[in-house]
Design an enzyme around this catalytic site. Structure first.
Site, PDB file in Angstrom:
ATOM      1  N   HIS A   1      81.089  19.689  45.921  1.00 62.04           N
ATOM      2  CA  HIS A   1      81.061  20.380  44.328  1.00 62.04           C
ATOM      3  C   HIS A   1      82.727  20.126  43.998  1.00 62.04           C
ATOM      4  O   HIS A   1      83.253  20.483  45.196  1.00 62.04           O
ATOM      5  CB  HIS A   1      81.042  22.307  45.420  1.00 62.04           C
ATOM      6  CG  HIS A   1      79.511  22.685  45.088  1.00 62.04           C
ATOM      7  ND1 HIS A   1      78.277  23.046  44.352  1.00 62.04           N
ATOM      8  CD2 HIS A   1      78.853  22.546  46.191  1.00 62.04           C
ATOM      9  CE1 HIS A   1      77.105  22.827  44.835  1.00 62.04           C
ATOM     10  NE2 HIS A   1      77.073  22.571  45.944  1.00 62.04           N
TER      11      HIS A   1
ATOM     12  N   ASP B   1      71.312  22.883  41.291  1.00 62.85           N
ATOM     13  CA  ASP B   1      72.186  23.544  43.336  1.00 62.85           C
ATOM     14  C   ASP B   1      73.049  24.199  42.578  1.00 62.85           C
ATOM     15  O   ASP B   1      73.712  24.847  41.898  1.00 62.85           O
ATOM     16  CB  ASP B   1      73.299  22.368  43.527  1.00 62.85           C
ATOM     17  CG  ASP B   1      73.478  22.669  44.707  1.00 62.85           C
ATOM     18  OD1 ASP B   1      72.197  22.277  45.674  1.00 62.85           O
ATOM     19  OD2 ASP B   1      74.351  22.596  45.184  1.00 62.85           O
TER      20      ASP B   1
ATOM     21  N   ASN C   1      77.450  22.759  38.925  1.00 58.72           N
ATOM     22  CA  ASN C   1      77.166  24.447  38.663  1.00 58.72           C
ATOM     23  C   ASN C   1      79.045  24.187  38.467  1.00 58.72           C
ATOM     24  O   ASN C   1      79.873  25.297  39.103  1.00 58.72           O
ATOM     25  CB  ASN C   1      76.938  25.424  39.809  1.00 58.72           C
ATOM     26  CG  ASN C   1      77.763  24.897  41.412  1.00 58.72           C
ATOM     27  OD1 ASN C   1      77.935  23.424  41.642  1.00 58.72           O
ATOM     28  ND2 ASN C   1      77.245  25.344  42.025  1.00 58.72           N
TER      29      ASN C   1
ATOM     30  N   ASP D   1      77.744  18.469  50.727  1.00 55.30           N
ATOM     31  CA  ASP D   1      78.000  20.825  50.447  1.00 55.30           C
ATOM     32  C   ASP D   1      78.990  20.973  49.928  1.00 55.30           C
ATOM     33  O   ASP D   1      79.325  22.516  49.893  1.00 55.30           O
ATOM     34  CB  ASP D   1      76.682  21.752  51.284  1.00 55.30           C
ATOM     35  CG  ASP D   1      76.474  22.285  49.905  1.00 55.30           C
ATOM     36  OD1 ASP D   1      77.259  22.233  49.330  1.00 55.30           O
ATOM     37  OD2 ASP D   1      75.265  22.760  50.906  1.00 55.30           O
TER      38      ASP D   1
ATOM     39  N   ASN E   1      75.465  29.281  52.198  1.00 59.36           N
ATOM     40  CA  ASN E   1      73.983  29.063  51.732  1.00 59.36           C
ATOM     41  C   ASN E   1      72.824  27.987  51.150  1.00 59.36           C
ATOM     42  O   ASN E   1      73.739  26.683  50.907  1.00 59.36           O
ATOM     43  CB  ASN E   1      73.860  29.806  50.058  1.00 59.36           C
ATOM     44  CG  ASN E   1      72.566  30.134  49.638  1.00 59.36           C
ATOM     45  OD1 ASN E   1      71.520  30.029  50.296  1.00 59.36           O
ATOM     46  ND2 ASN E   1      72.053  30.443  48.827  1.00 59.36           N
TER      47      ASN E   1
ATOM     48  N   GLY F   1      79.797  28.930  51.367  1.00 56.13           N
ATOM     49  CA  GLY F   1      80.168  27.616  51.292  1.00 56.13           C
ATOM     50  C   GLY F   1      81.395  27.442  51.962  1.00 56.13           C
ATOM     51  O   GLY F   1      81.657  28.474  52.242  1.00 56.13           O
TER      52      GLY F   1
ATOM     53  N   ARG G   1      84.140  21.326  41.637  1.00 58.53           N
ATOM     54  CA  ARG G   1      84.557  23.123  40.537  1.00 58.53           C
ATOM     55  C   ARG G   1      85.500  22.519  39.297  1.00 58.53           C
ATOM     56  O   ARG G   1      85.431  23.631  38.809  1.00 58.53           O
ATOM     57  CB  ARG G   1      85.695  23.537  41.793  1.00 58.53           C
ATOM     58  CG  ARG G   1      84.399  23.902  43.090  1.00 58.53           C
ATOM     59  CD  ARG G   1      84.160  24.766  42.865  1.00 58.53           C
ATOM     60  NE  ARG G   1      83.513  24.984  44.755  1.00 58.53           N
ATOM     61  CZ  ARG G   1      81.725  25.397  44.443  1.00 58.53           C
ATOM     62  NH1 ARG G   1      81.329  25.549  44.125  1.00 58.53           N
ATOM     63  NH2 ARG G   1      82.271  25.990  46.225  1.00 58.53           N
TER      64      ARG G   1
ATOM     65  N   HIS H   1      86.612  27.235  47.930  1.00 57.61           N
ATOM     66  CA  HIS H   1      86.937  28.198  47.582  1.00 57.61           C
ATOM     67  C   HIS H   1      88.183  28.758  48.178  1.00 57.61           C
ATOM     68  O   HIS H   1      89.082  28.128  48.954  1.00 57.61           O
ATOM     69  CB  HIS H   1      85.980  29.383  48.441  1.00 57.61           C
ATOM     70  CG  HIS H   1      84.044  29.772  47.618  1.00 57.61           C
ATOM     71  ND1 HIS H   1      83.730  29.676  46.797  1.00 57.61           N
ATOM     72  CD2 HIS H   1      83.176  28.916  48.688  1.00 57.61           C
ATOM     73  CE1 HIS H   1      82.922  29.307  46.355  1.00 57.61           C
ATOM     74  NE2 HIS H   1      82.016  29.131  47.889  1.00 57.61           N
TER      75      HIS H   1
END
Length: 431
Positions: A63, A153, A95, A306, A279, A325, A65, A310
């Site tokens: 990710h 996802d 996402n 994954d 998750n 995450g 972002r 954050h």
């Protein structure tokens, strides 16, 4: 583009299952020659010093972002983290904000990756518009724009009818579906694995069945439609059993596991450690053992991080309010070596296969190989090098790692993309 000669390395060929001493000559971003005692009349010579020379590692689940959440990570900072972690290519999940469900966002991600100029970034497009699980995206258009797979996802596709139709269309355009397996009515409100530890901590749990029910459903739909299905971040023994049985029947299903799921259990949440909130959640020792067994016997094809950064502010709150995450790009190789290769769960060749040719095959990429004429994407790994994880040194904006203070052995020391040295730990003799 100048020449680059890698001298004195042990070349890992995961496709052939071999490790052999050889030099590699790189010209114009491609591998020009592989052999003993190669010479270069000009260019840069790197003395590899007996370390492993692997095809460039591929992380098929990250990710980055951007667009929309640049405070957590950008394509540039994520690319730097990937290069430092030994990855030459990544597939980034959709996402973002806006969701990568249209040609404009896919094109934007590719352009930003090109600007960053470090690694290859392959966008994964959303399966449904806005990842809302209701209306399919324009799959053929997204493939044409550069998407390598489809996934919602982070959000499960609740409707079996929508998932069936998505698989029918994905099969038609020739790309795999990556499934985030979670039955939302079972996982609703849960923040960690449902079991002894969640009871002790007084936290609402997510049962293993929440994952396994969706794994079973999507395997049935894959068998029904013939669409290649890739199951993301497998975390339970029950999921492993379902995937193993499906593969034995010839269902076109593949699966990945993250380093945190084969390393940690739900005990890592003790003390309400939000860095361990992820998750699917960290599970039990029995689940970890099943995941390792599945890696060893080939039931699980891929190791993917994954990587989910954050901000400190988001994670530094009560456990139930923190987002799911953890970051993973810069600790992945060390965890694979420390937890799988050194204990003998996987051989070096098998481990590298799950980080190179297997993800490349699933995504239909030409990457993940060392052969003459291929892109010179190479990761140099020192199996003996150790470090203690210090998130403050990460190239990623994310610091949310549960591995802070853990000693790792077996680390990437250089990353080469299209013949260019994009990361150098400073341990190789470069002339």
């Amino acid at each position: 583009m100048h020449k680059l000669l890698l001298k004195g390395g042990l070349v890992v060929d995961p496709a052939a299952g071999e490790i052999f001493p050889a030099d590699i000559l790189i010209e114009k971003g491609k591998i020009a020659a592989i052999g003993q005692d190669l010479e270069a009349s000009e260019g840069t010579v790197i003395d590899v010093g007996g370390r492993l020379v692997s095809p460039g590692l591929i992380d098929m689940h990250v990710h980055f972002r951007e667009p929309g959440f640049e405070a957590k990570e950008t394509i540039a900072t994520g690319s730097r983290a990937a290069a430092r972690g030994g990855f030459t290519a990544v597939a980034c999940m959709p996402n973002t904000d806006p969701v990568a469900d249209n040609r404009a966002v896919i094109s934007y991600i590719r352009a930003r990756a090109e600007q960053a100029g470090l690694i290859k970034v392959y966008p994964v497009a959303a399966l449904t518009r806005g990842s809302r699980g209701e209306e399919l995206t324009e799959m053929a258009d997204l493939k044409e724009a550069g998407a390598v797979a489809f996934s919602d996802d982070g959000r499960p596709v609740s409707s079996a009818a929508v998932m069936r139709r998505a698989m029918q269309y994905a099969r038609m355009v020739g790309l795999p579906v990556i499934s985030h397996c979670e039955e939302p009515t079972l996982s609703a409100g849960g923040v960690m694995h449902e079991g002894y530890m969640s009871t002790v901590l007084g936290l609402p749990g997510i049962p293993a069945a929440a994952e396994e029910i969706m794994v079973a459903r999507d395997i049935i739909l894959s068998e029904h439609t013939g669409c290649p299905l890739h199951i993301a971040h497998v975390s339970t023994a029950g999921s492993v059993r379902l995937i193993r049985e499906a593969k034995a029947r010839g269902v076109p299903v593949t699966a990945e596991v993250t380093p945190h799921h084969f390393t940690l259990t739900d005990r890592a949440v003790a003390g309400y450690n939000t860095s361990a909130k992820v998750n699917p959640p960290l599970r039990t020792e029995e689940d970890v053992a099943a995941l390792k067994e599945a890696l060893a016997d080939g039931t699980i094809d891929v190791i993917a991080t994954d990587h989910a950064p954050h901000t400190v502010e988001e994670k530094d709150v009560e456990f139930q309010l923190a987002p799911f995450g953890m970051v993973g790009l810069e600790t992945a190789v060390g965890l694979v070596w420390t937890e799988l290769v050194i204990p003998g769960v996987l051989s070096p060749v098998e481990a590298i296969r799950k980080l190179t040719v297997n993800p490349a095959r699933i995504l239909g990429l030409q990457d993940g190989v060392i052969r003459v004429g291929a892109d010179a994407d190479i990761t140099i790994i020192d199996p003996g090098l150790t470090e203690v994880v210090d998130p403050s040194t990460f190239a990623s904006k994310g610091r949310n790692s549960p591995f802070s203070g853990k000693k790792l052995q077996g680390l990437p020391v250089a990353t080469i993309v299209r013949g260019r040295l994009v990361y150098d730990r400073g341990l190789l003799a470069v002339t």
